[in-house]
Design an enzyme around this catalytic site. Structure first.
Site, PDB file in Angstrom:
ATOM      1  N   LYS A 149     -20.085 -54.608-119.156  1.00 15.36           N
ATOM      2  CA  LYS A 149     -21.095 -54.881-118.693  1.00 15.36           C
ATOM      3  C   LYS A 149     -21.228 -53.209-118.660  1.00 15.36           C
ATOM      4  CE  LYS A 149     -19.766 -57.088-114.152  1.00 15.36           C
ATOM      5  NZ  LYS A 149     -18.659 -56.736-112.795  1.00 15.36           N
ATOM      6  N   GLN A 209     -16.003 -52.660-108.964  1.00 19.24           N
ATOM      7  CA  GLN A 209     -15.511 -54.091-109.465  1.00 19.24           C
ATOM      8  C   GLN A 209     -14.013 -53.876-107.954  1.00 19.24           C
ATOM      9  OE1 GLN A 209     -16.415 -54.779-111.988  1.00 19.24           O
ATOM     10  NE2 GLN A 209     -14.746 -56.846-111.520  1.00 19.24           N
ATOM     11  N   ASP A 219     -25.007 -56.060-106.600  1.00 18.16           N
ATOM     12  CA  ASP A 219     -23.854 -57.203-106.796  1.00 18.16           C
ATOM     13  C   ASP A 219     -24.112 -58.616-105.372  1.00 18.16           C
ATOM     14  OD1 ASP A 219     -22.376 -57.594-108.468  1.00 18.16           O
ATOM     15  OD2 ASP A 219     -20.167 -56.110-107.089  1.00 18.16           O
TER      16      ASP A 219
END
Ligand code: NDP
Length: 295
Positions: free
Chosen positions: A54, A98, A121
């Site tokens: 990412k 994460q 997200d």
């Protein structure tokens, strides 16, 4: 005739090129550089790989990014303090924690601490709720990628029967919530199946579009599909393969060889949904920086 391959890698590259172009314009016209903060707790190897790729995508896009690597032993309070700092950092438009987190940290508390305007997200309850209501919001990256794959692959789900196998909060449910909205590029009839579904084939055989998000290697075979359907395989599973150099290989939740003899179009694994997740994260971060989602 074998199924047409829906090339997720190529479609993801297309999206990233558009994001890069728009990010350059944003910088030129408004002096804004999209910024993304990655928060990584512990040493989970898969999480390390995800965050690295990412971060690399951010570099390609010309985004500003920071990665906070925290020890497994960090307390929930210390993590919350870091999130609050990112919430107030004007250079940061998106925050990504994460997952999974260590057991002593409550995932919901952490997700809810992220400013929903920076929740690229799409996991914050405000964004989840707005998605269900059909309002503008950050949509989770993998499910949003599923919709893009359908649309850019020439398979508009409108009016089609979509059967989603799997009801997780990060894939199955948001795929359903995206595709059933009375909106362009959605407007599908959606059925969702899970472990409580008594005869899975009865449902999968009715799907014009099948979305597999189960987490079970090659669980859906060609004889469970309707001839001419479109298959989107979200699954990523590593299975033993003595013929491979590494001794393993990646497969989806769909048995590709048998399914591609029945379906009209299918996504491969790897190279299908996987690359779309990062492309959609880049897109969400750009939208956050533009202030396009929330003022
Ligand atoms: P979860 O394990 O959270 O959810 C799996 C879902 O599938 C559950 O709802 C479960 O039902 C259902 N399920 C499991 N077995 C069966 C079965 N035999 N029949 C019907 N339903 C079943 O997985 P995720 O949603 O997180 O991920 C799904 C897959 O997608 C995984 O392979 C994962 O690696 C992959 N993935 C890929 C991403 C990408 O970027 N391409 C991103 C995220 C995930 P129940 O609710 O009843 O337990």
């Amino acid at each position: 005739m074998p199924a047409l391959i829906i090339d997720g890698k190529a479609i993801a590259e297309q999206i990233k090129a558009e994001v890069k172009r728009d990010a350059e314009r944003l910088k030129r016209e408004r002096g804004i550089v999209p910024g993304l903060a990655f928060i990584l707790v512990g040493e989970d190897p898969a999480s390390q790989v995800y965050v690295r790729s990412k971060g690399k995508a951010c570099e390609e896009m010309g985004f500003h990014s920071i990665t906070e690597r925290l020890p497994e032993t960090i307390s929930q309070q210390e993590l919350l303090t870091l999130i609050h700092r990112c919430n107030h950092d004007p250079k940061i438009h998106g925050i990504l924690v994460q997952l999974p987190l260590p057991k002593h940290i409550d995932e919901s508390t952490i997700i809810e601490a992220i400013d929903f305007k920076k929740d690229v997200d799409g996991f914050h309850p405000v964004n989840v709720g707005r998605l269900v209501l059909g309002h503008k919001c950050f949509r989770p990256c993998t499910p949003a990628g599923v919709q893009e794959l359908l649309l850019r692959g020439g398979n508009d789900p409108s009016g089609k029967h979509v059967v989603v196998v799997g009801r997780s909060n990060i894939v199955g449910k948001p795929v359903m919530n995206i595709l059933l909205q009375k909106q362009r590029g959605a407007n599908a009839v959606v059925t969702i199946a899970h472990t409580g579904t008594s005869d899975l084939s009865t449902y999968t055989k009715q799907a014009d579009i099948l979305v597999a998000a189960i987490g079970k290697a090659e669980a859906i075979r060609g004889d469970m599909l309707k001839p001419g359907c479109v298959v989107i395989d979200v699954g990523i599973n590593r299975i033993p393969d003595p013929t491979a150099k590494s001794g393993t290989r990646l497969v989806g939740d769909v048995h590709f060889a048998s399914a591609s003899n029945v379906a009209r179009a299918i996504t491969p694994v790897p190279g299908g949904v996987g690359p779309m997740t990062i492309a959609m994260l880049m897109k969400n971060t750009l939208l956050a920086a533009e202030g396009a989602m929330y003022k």
